[in-house]
Design a protein around this motif. Structure first.
Motif, mmCIF file in Angstrom:
data_model
loop_
_atom_site.group_PDB
_atom_site.id
_atom_site.type_symbol
_atom_site.label_atom_id
_atom_site.label_comp_id
_atom_site.label_asym_id
_atom_site.label_seq_id
_atom_site.Cartn_x
_atom_site.Cartn_y
_atom_site.Cartn_z
ATOM 1 N N SER A 151 0.812 -1.209 0.000
ATOM 2 C CA SER A 151 0.000 0.000 0.000
ATOM 3 C C SER A 151 0.851 1.266 0.000
ATOM 4 C CB SER A 151 -0.940 0.017 1.212
ATOM 5 O OG SER A 151 -0.204 -0.083 2.419
ATOM 6 N N ASP A 152 2.140 1.126 0.308
ATOM 7 C CA ASP A 152 3.017 2.283 0.418
ATOM 8 C C ASP A 152 3.798 2.471 -0.885
ATOM 9 O OD1 ASP A 152 4.443 4.407 1.343
ATOM 10 O OD2 ASP A 152 5.835 3.237 2.554
ATOM 11 N N SER A 154 5.623 4.983 -3.742
ATOM 12 C CA SER A 154 6.256 6.288 -3.912
ATOM 13 C C SER A 154 5.751 6.923 -5.207
ATOM 14 C CB SER A 154 7.782 6.140 -3.974
ATOM 15 O OG SER A 154 8.280 5.594 -2.766
ATOM 16 N N ALA A 178 -2.193 7.773 -1.551
ATOM 17 C CA ALA A 178 -2.235 7.096 -0.246
ATOM 18 C C ALA A 178 -3.608 6.507 0.061
ATOM 19 C CB ALA A 178 -1.829 8.076 0.842
#
Length: 279
Positions: A151-152, A154, A178
């Motif tokens: 889920s993270d 960049s 996000a």
């Protein structure tokens, strides 16, 4: 032609039978043990290296329902369950409850052993109306195996986006990124950002997310566009020039669909979605 007089032998089944046991934490009378033993005896043998759960009984309560089920295993080692997710379905296959359970008190299950356990699904974990569940209804219960996801991501911006975006717009883009649902590992996915309708067509801003451990390059992007009525509004294949997305990154891009590609008159843009054509 000669015929063999050899009598064909039946194939031996590799199904493995388990032995039922009970937890030391359970204090069952003879009748209760008989019920579980009878249910266990009816089960087909397991394939090697298999973990299985079989529902025995569903009891409706004021707060939801409680099911009892038998967990069996045919691994070549002891099975120590940690956290599991169970889905309960009715006989039509409709999911009626889902919940995660901590199995700390279940203990280890030796190879070719089976052990019953009790699982409580409170009202908040029901997927249907409380009245749709009846006491002692027929059901099945299955494991839901959690797929690894990420889920993270960049944010990856090319020079054009970097130059044109204000600080507030970049922060808004990062906030949108996000908020997206996690993506399964080793996948490439498209997610919507915004849609703008013009006289000569429609411009769509999207994220392309890459959850692989290495970068990917897209040379074409065939997509389908649907409106709020779930009608197919447009289908188009965009030709790209080595559009690269770094590992564990999300890269925004703008897609313009010309008016002649729009198949529906007056689409409902109150809600819309876009899909990559995979075949």
């Amino acid at each position: 032609m000669f015929k063999s007089n050899k009598v064909p032998q039946p194939k031996l089944s590799n199904r493995l039978k388990t032995t039922l046991e009970f937890s030391d934490l359970w204090n069952l009378n003879e009748q209760e043990r008989y019920v579980f033993q009878a249910a266990h005896n009816k089960l087909k043998g397991l394939n090697p290296n298999q973990i299985n759960i079989h529902g025995v009984n569903l009891h409706k309560t004021n707060d939801g329902c409680i099911i009892t089920a038998i967990i069996r295993q045919s691994l070549q080692k002891n099975l120590a369950l940690a956290d599991i997710r169970l889905i309960v379905r009715d006989i039509a296959g409709k999911e009626i409850a889902k919940k995660d359970f901590n199995m700390e008190h279940y203990g280890e299950l030796a190879p070719l052993r089976a052990r019953p356990w009790m699982f409580e699904f409170e009202n908040e974990f029901l997927l249907v109306a409380y009245d749709d569940i009846t006491d002692k209804m027929e059901f099945e219960v299955v494991f839901e195996y959690k797929q690894e996801s990420i889920s993270d991501f960049s944010l990856q911006l090319d020079e054009k986006w970097t130059q044109e975006l204000t600080k507030d717009q970049k922060e808004s883009l990062e906030k949108t990124l996000a908020s997206l649902n996690p993506l399964a590992l080793n996948d490439v996915s498209i997610s919507t950002i915004s849609l703008a309708e013009q006289e000569n067509g429609v411009t769509i801003d999207v994220f392309i997310r890459n959850s692989f451990d290495k970068g990917v390059i897209l040379n074409s992007l065939p997509i389908q566009l649907f409106d709020a009525d779930k009608d197919l509004v447009a289908q188009h294949e965009f030709q790209l020039k080595e559009f690269n997305i770094n590992a564990k990154h999300a890269r925004p891009m703008s897609l313009f669909i010309p008016k002649e590609k729009i198949k529906k008159v007056n689409p409902d843009w109150s809600n819309w979605k876009i899909e990559i054509i995979t075949s």
